[in-house]
Design a protein around this motif. Structure first.
Motif, PDB file in Angstrom:
ATOM      1  N   ASN A  21     -15.024  41.363  18.636  1.00  0.00           N
ATOM      2  CA  ASN A  21     -15.667  40.291  18.278  1.00  0.00           C
ATOM      3  C   ASN A  21     -17.046  39.801  17.208  1.00  0.00           C
ATOM      4  O   ASN A  21     -17.002  38.620  16.293  1.00  0.00           O
ATOM      5  N   GLY A  95     -25.543  43.350  11.106  1.00  0.00           N
ATOM      6  CA  GLY A  95     -26.066  42.045  11.650  1.00  0.00           C
ATOM      7  C   GLY A  95     -26.074  42.803  12.974  1.00  0.00           C
ATOM      8  O   GLY A  95     -25.500  43.753  13.108  1.00  0.00           O
ATOM      9  N   GLN A 119     -27.494  34.600  14.838  1.00  0.00           N
ATOM     10  CA  GLN A 119     -26.233  34.368  14.192  1.00  0.00           C
ATOM     11  C   GLN A 119     -25.836  34.526  12.392  1.00  0.00           C
ATOM     12  O   GLN A 119     -26.524  34.260  12.067  1.00  0.00           O
TER      13      GLN A 119
HETATM   14  C1  B12 Z   1     -18.848  44.485  23.477  1.00  0.00           C
HETATM   15  C2  B12 Z   1     -20.768  44.833  23.194  1.00  0.00           C
HETATM   16  C3  B12 Z   1     -20.178  46.666  24.115  1.00  0.00           C
HETATM   17  C4  B12 Z   1     -19.211  47.094  23.507  1.00  0.00           C
HETATM   18  C5  B12 Z   1     -19.117  47.796  22.646  1.00  0.00           C
HETATM   19  C6  B12 Z   1     -18.340  46.500  21.175  1.00  0.00           C
HETATM   20  C7  B12 Z   1     -18.197  47.289  20.022  1.00  0.00           C
HETATM   21  N1  B12 Z   1     -18.783  46.478  19.584  1.00  0.00           N
HETATM   22  O1  B12 Z   1     -17.139  47.754  20.106  1.00  0.00           O
HETATM   23  C8  B12 Z   1     -19.135  48.983  24.659  1.00  0.00           C
HETATM   24  C9  B12 Z   1     -18.587  47.953  26.007  1.00  0.00           C
HETATM   25  C10 B12 Z   1     -18.596  49.900  24.546  1.00  0.00           C
HETATM   26  C11 B12 Z   1     -21.080  48.473  24.844  1.00  0.00           C
HETATM   27  C12 B12 Z   1     -21.987  49.706  25.241  1.00  0.00           C
HETATM   28  C13 B12 Z   1     -22.807  49.549  24.446  1.00  0.00           C
HETATM   29  N2  B12 Z   1     -23.459  48.495  24.422  1.00  0.00           N
HETATM   30 CO1  B12 Z   1     -23.211  46.530  24.036  1.00  0.00          CO
HETATM   31  N3  B12 Z   1     -22.594  45.294  24.102  1.00  0.00           N
HETATM   32  C14 B12 Z   1     -21.335  44.323  23.853  1.00  0.00           C
HETATM   33  C15 B12 Z   1     -21.546  42.235  24.022  1.00  0.00           C
HETATM   34  C16 B12 Z   1     -21.392  42.326  25.890  1.00  0.00           C
HETATM   35  C17 B12 Z   1     -20.414  41.795  23.257  1.00  0.00           C
HETATM   36  C18 B12 Z   1     -21.454  42.242  21.658  1.00  0.00           C
HETATM   37  C19 B12 Z   1     -20.012  40.834  21.478  1.00  0.00           C
HETATM   38  O2  B12 Z   1     -19.087  40.959  20.828  1.00  0.00           O
HETATM   39  N4  B12 Z   1     -20.856  39.412  21.282  1.00  0.00           N
HETATM   40  C20 B12 Z   1     -19.461  38.655  20.531  1.00  0.00           C
HETATM   41  C21 B12 Z   1     -20.667  38.100  18.719  1.00  0.00           C
HETATM   42  C22 B12 Z   1     -19.614  37.353  18.916  1.00  0.00           C
HETATM   43  O3  B12 Z   1     -22.249  38.432  19.075  1.00  0.00           O
HETATM   44  P1  B12 Z   1     -22.844  39.172  18.092  1.00  0.00           P
HETATM   45  O4  B12 Z   1     -22.748  40.804  18.036  1.00  0.00           O
HETATM   46  O5  B12 Z   1     -24.050  38.532  18.182  1.00  0.00           O
HETATM   47  O6  B12 Z   1     -22.958  38.995  16.572  1.00  0.00           O
HETATM   48  C23 B12 Z   1     -23.200  37.604  15.666  1.00  0.00           C
HETATM   49  C24 B12 Z   1     -24.742  37.640  15.128  1.00  0.00           C
HETATM   50  O7  B12 Z   1     -25.322  38.495  15.984  1.00  0.00           O
HETATM   51  C25 B12 Z   1     -24.157  38.055  14.075  1.00  0.00           C
HETATM   52  N5  B12 Z   1     -24.053  39.293  13.329  1.00  0.00           N
HETATM   53  C26 B12 Z   1     -23.472  40.100  14.448  1.00  0.00           C
HETATM   54  N6  B12 Z   1     -23.160  41.811  13.731  1.00  0.00           N
HETATM   55  C27 B12 Z   1     -23.042  41.750  12.359  1.00  0.00           C
HETATM   56  C28 B12 Z   1     -22.522  42.140  11.156  1.00  0.00           C
HETATM   57  C29 B12 Z   1     -22.277  41.521   9.957  1.00  0.00           C
HETATM   58  C30 B12 Z   1     -22.275  41.768   8.808  1.00  0.00           C
HETATM   59  C31 B12 Z   1     -22.842  40.134   9.944  1.00  0.00           C
HETATM   60  C32 B12 Z   1     -23.463  39.131   8.458  1.00  0.00           C
HETATM   61  C33 B12 Z   1     -23.347  39.338  11.204  1.00  0.00           C
HETATM   62  C34 B12 Z   1     -22.757  39.741  12.718  1.00  0.00           C
HETATM   63  O8  B12 Z   1     -23.023  37.471  13.407  1.00  0.00           O
HETATM   64  C35 B12 Z   1     -22.353  37.101  14.935  1.00  0.00           C
HETATM   65  C36 B12 Z   1     -22.090  35.903  14.798  1.00  0.00           C
HETATM   66  O9  B12 Z   1     -22.908  34.733  14.643  1.00  0.00           O
HETATM   67  C37 B12 Z   1     -22.981  42.760  23.603  1.00  0.00           C
HETATM   68  C38 B12 Z   1     -23.992  41.458  24.411  1.00  0.00           C
HETATM   69  C39 B12 Z   1     -23.500  40.103  24.024  1.00  0.00           C
HETATM   70  N7  B12 Z   1     -23.415  38.910  24.569  1.00  0.00           N
HETATM   71  O10 B12 Z   1     -24.002  39.572  22.150  1.00  0.00           O
HETATM   72  C40 B12 Z   1     -23.992  43.375  24.429  1.00  0.00           C
HETATM   73  C41 B12 Z   1     -25.277  44.286  23.556  1.00  0.00           C
HETATM   74  C42 B12 Z   1     -24.870  44.232  21.833  1.00  0.00           C
HETATM   75  N8  B12 Z   1     -24.822  45.627  23.894  1.00  0.00           N
HETATM   76  C43 B12 Z   1     -25.953  46.249  24.488  1.00  0.00           C
HETATM   77  C44 B12 Z   1     -26.214  47.705  24.220  1.00  0.00           C
HETATM   78  C45 B12 Z   1     -27.605  48.235  25.637  1.00  0.00           C
HETATM   79  C46 B12 Z   1     -24.829  48.576  24.686  1.00  0.00           C
HETATM   80  C47 B12 Z   1     -25.046  49.844  25.382  1.00  0.00           C
HETATM   81  C48 B12 Z   1     -26.026  51.029  24.671  1.00  0.00           C
HETATM   82  C49 B12 Z   1     -25.641  49.680  26.971  1.00  0.00           C
HETATM   83  C50 B12 Z   1     -26.228  51.518  27.477  1.00  0.00           C
HETATM   84  N9  B12 Z   1     -26.732  51.274  28.256  1.00  0.00           N
HETATM   85  O11 B12 Z   1     -25.125  51.425  27.424  1.00  0.00           O
HETATM   86  C51 B12 Z   1     -23.856  50.582  25.370  1.00  0.00           C
HETATM   87  C52 B12 Z   1     -23.511  51.091  24.221  1.00  0.00           C
HETATM   88  C53 B12 Z   1     -22.918  52.798  23.933  1.00  0.00           C
HETATM   89  C54 B12 Z   1     -21.681  52.493  23.254  1.00  0.00           C
HETATM   90  N10 B12 Z   1     -20.685  52.666  23.653  1.00  0.00           N
HETATM   91  O12 B12 Z   1     -21.325  52.035  21.768  1.00  0.00           O
HETATM   92  C55 B12 Z   1     -27.394  45.657  23.832  1.00  0.00           C
HETATM   93  C56 B12 Z   1     -27.729  45.430  22.927  1.00  0.00           C
HETATM   94  C57 B12 Z   1     -29.495  45.839  23.221  1.00  0.00           C
HETATM   95  C58 B12 Z   1     -30.463  46.037  22.627  1.00  0.00           C
HETATM   96  N11 B12 Z   1     -31.114  46.541  23.276  1.00  0.00           N
HETATM   97  O13 B12 Z   1     -29.979  45.317  20.985  1.00  0.00           O
HETATM   98  C59 B12 Z   1     -26.339  43.752  24.223  1.00  0.00           C
HETATM   99  C60 B12 Z   1     -26.801  42.519  23.451  1.00  0.00           C
HETATM  100  C61 B12 Z   1     -26.370  43.547  25.654  1.00  0.00           C
HETATM  101  C62 B12 Z   1     -27.622  43.169  26.317  1.00  0.00           C
HETATM  102  N12 B12 Z   1     -27.705  42.189  27.098  1.00  0.00           N
HETATM  103  O14 B12 Z   1     -28.798  44.139  26.531  1.00  0.00           O
HETATM  104  N13 B12 Z   1     -21.379  46.864  24.058  1.00  0.00           N
END
Ligand code: B12
Length: 507
Positions: A21, A95, A119
């Motif tokens: 996502n 990001g 975001q």
């Molecule tokens: C799905 C997810 C996972 C998935 C993997 C996803 C993948 N990328 O394949 C799984 C279950 C594997 C996972 C694991 C882990 N996760 Co995780 N995960 C998430 C979760 C629930 C959703 C991410 C998502 O899809 N968000 C939805 C999108 C739309 O939002 P977004 O990412 O914020 O994107 C927006 C902006 O950030 C930005 N953006 C983001 N990326 C990019 C890239 C570009 C190019 C640009 C321009 C903009 C941009 O624009 C987007 C739109 O506005 C987040 C929490 C959350 N709600 O975001 C935690 C989160 C990211 N995870 C976290 C963590 C810590 C982990 C783990 C380390 C936990 C653990 N102890 O093991 C593990 C890591 C191990 C591993 N396997 O990688 C933490 C990170 C905290 C931190 N310290 O930074 C989060 C924030 C949860 C939390 N609340 O603590 N995770």
């Protein structure tokens, strides 16, 4: 050189990957404006080879990478570095949570040109347009971080509140790169589990949470109607029969949740999300009943600790108390909604004795919860600091001599990867014997109560693990539970939902 955009989701989990996502939402923000391709490291054996293939054609100008802590760094860092040397004209944009929180280290690396701070829905298209038209007046773009000479420029922080009018996610485009069916996994929720993100931020400021420095207690979600329509699309067009809501806090608004539950109920899906105990405890019994009937099977909660003083130190806020955590576990049982309680152990306190005593009391508290509601799923995190500048907890952490790596590549050393996984703290106040005890307890607890989310564990295996672990569990014997560890590793191949997501393929 063209203006094409390569969007990269680095590898995160072998089986546990989901609809990416993060990358899909930024793709939506440039869809129709810029041509883009998606490379998902979770679905490529050799992602670099694919990236190299695209970039060598000379049509790409932008490399956009999403970066959260942990395993994703192992591709994001070396690949970005390699692009810098092999394709120096490519603009590298990061990001995501790691990038936004560790922006200085990332920008100082010299191979990350821009960071989207929070975001990216507005910032990303604005940045690409600006660079493509060579306008270079970057300061007007919100949510941007970059270097000007040796100075880091951080532009105005914008919180996008109107989520309903954001462009719909380009699932068909993703499907053209990776069959969407491959993202809809078998889990304990359903045969084809989708991941959906319905809101941004969180209204609370828990000082151990990485969401806080980015969203500062801002929260906004999509309407029930929008969420329903998007989920219905995944059900109708892609056969989804279950949904994980990946929001940091899906249950902020009871009215929205009730409306969504009413809408989705006739479709017989099962769903999971993350919420707060004190928030949902205010829900009426009718709301909880309706949520269960609509398929809400399990909810992830930050219980954190059984010590009310420490809940304050953590800025947990709201009205959460240890008594409420217990009462709520009992209440959830009445509605057959599984509470998934996560605890943060190893918080810094004044003396070693206090730190150790708090660990013992949290272990006792977790066992009390299991007495009250044995179905409660328990996730144990070791406290790993996040840069919540100014919070009591983070100030204490710095006083105790904790510091993040200054060099980006240092995050690749195994200690820091385990740090990210909240499994090896690198924090001076937590002594190795304390970590051993916590992990020993976790092994015994997971043997006594194996997670329901692991479909491969048979009832016989559960019975045997229960028998083998009961004596240790009853008598608090958590030192070196090797016999249980070996069985979990070899016999059960035990999965941790917090690291790899819920159990997937059943071989
Ligand atoms: C799905 C997810 C996972 C998935 C993997 C996803 C993948 N990328 O394949 C799984 C279950 C594997 C996972 C694991 C882990 N996760 Co995780 N995960 C998430 C979760 C629930 C959703 C991410 C998502 O899809 N968000 C939805 C999108 C739309 O939002 P977004 O990412 O914020 O994107 C927006 C902006 O950030 C930005 N953006 C983001 N990326 C990019 C890239 C570009 C190019 C640009 C321009 C903009 C941009 O624009 C987007 C739109 O506005 C987040 C929490 C959350 N709600 O975001 C935690 C989160 C990211 N995870 C976290 C963590 C810590 C982990 C783990 C380390 C936990 C653990 N102890 O093991 C593990 C890591 C191990 C591993 N396997 O990688 C933490 C990170 C905290 C931190 N310290 O930074 C989060 C924030 C949860 C939390 N609340 O603590 N995770």
């Amino acid at each position: 050189m063209g203006d094409k955009v390569l969007l990269f989701n680095p590898f995160a989990a072998k089986n546990g990957y989901r609809i990416p996502n993060s990358i899909l939402q930024v793709a939506a923000s440039i869809d129709g404006l810029f041509e883009f391709v998606i490379v998902d490291g979770n679905r490529e054996n050799d992602p670099w080879n694919v990236i190299d293939g695209y970039l060598s054609g000379g049509e790409f100008r932008f490399f956009g990478c999403t970066v959260m802590p942990g395993p994703q760094l192992k591709q994001a860092i070396p690949y970005s570095k390699k692009i810098r040397t092999e394709y120096p004209d490519i603009v590298i944009i990061w990001g995501g949570y790691f990038a936004s929180n560790q922006y200085k280290t990332a920008l100082d690396s010299g191979f990350v040109d821009f960071i989207i701070n929070g975001q990216g829905d507005h910032a990303f298209p604005a940045l690409l347009k600006n660079l493509s038209n060579d306008e270079r007046d970057l300061k007007s773009i919100h949510n941007l971080m970059y270097k000007e000479g040796s100075e880091i420029v951080i532009t105005h922080k914008e919180f996008i509140s109107d989520q309903d009018n954001l462009p719909r996610l380009p699932y068909e485009k993703l499907d053209s790169f990776y069959p969407l069916s491959g993202y809809l996994k078998k889990t304990f929720l359903g045969k084809r589990t989708a991941a959906y993100h319905a809101s941004f931020g969180c209204p609370f400021t828990c000082s151990f949470c990485a969401v806080v420095p980015i969203y500062n207690a801002r929260w906004r979600g999509k309407s029930a109607q929008t969420v329903y329509e998007d989920v219905l699309y995944l059900i109708k067009e892609h056969g989804a029969d279950a949904v994980e809501f990946h929001d940091n806090n899906f249950f902020v608004n009871e009215k929205m949740v009730v409306e969504f539950s009413k809408l989705i109920k006739p479709h017989n899906i099962e769903w999971w999300g993350e919420g707060r105990i004190d928030t949902i405890n205010k829900y009426s019994d009718d709301s909880l009943q309706l949520m269960r009937e609509s398929g809400c099977k399990m909810i992830f909660f930050g219980a954190e600790t059984g010590n009310d003083e420490i809940l304050k130190k953590m800025d947990k806020g709201g009205t959460q108390t240890s008594q409420q955590i217990k009462d709520f576990a009992a209440r959830m049982k009445r509605f057959d909604i599984i509470p998934e309680y996560s605890f943060v152990l190893g918080i810094p306190l004044d003396t070693e004795q206090e730190v150790n005593a708090q660990i013992d009391s949290d272990i006792a508290f977790i066992k009390e919860i299991k007495e009250i509601n044995p179905n409660t799923e328990v996730i144990i995190y070791l406290y790993s600091p996040v840069p919540t500048e100014g919070s009591e907890l983070y100030e204490k952490v710095k006083e105790a001599g904790f510091a993040f790596p200054e060099k980006l590549e240092d995050w690749l050393n195994p200690d820091w990867e385990n740090f990210d996984l909240r499994r090896n703290p690198l924090t001076p106040w937590l002594k190795p014997y304390m970590v051993d005890k916590i992990q020993g307890f976790e092994t015994v607890l997971n043997a006594r109560f194996p997670t329901v989310s692991d479909l491969r564990i048979t009832n016989d295996q559960r019975k045997i693990m229960k028998q083998l672990s009961s004596f240790r569990y009853k008598n608090n014997l958590y030192r070196r539970p090797y016999e249980l560890k070996v069985l979990q590793k070899v016999w059960l191949k035990y999965r941790r939902p917090e690291i790899e997501g819920f159990e997937m393929e059943v071989s």
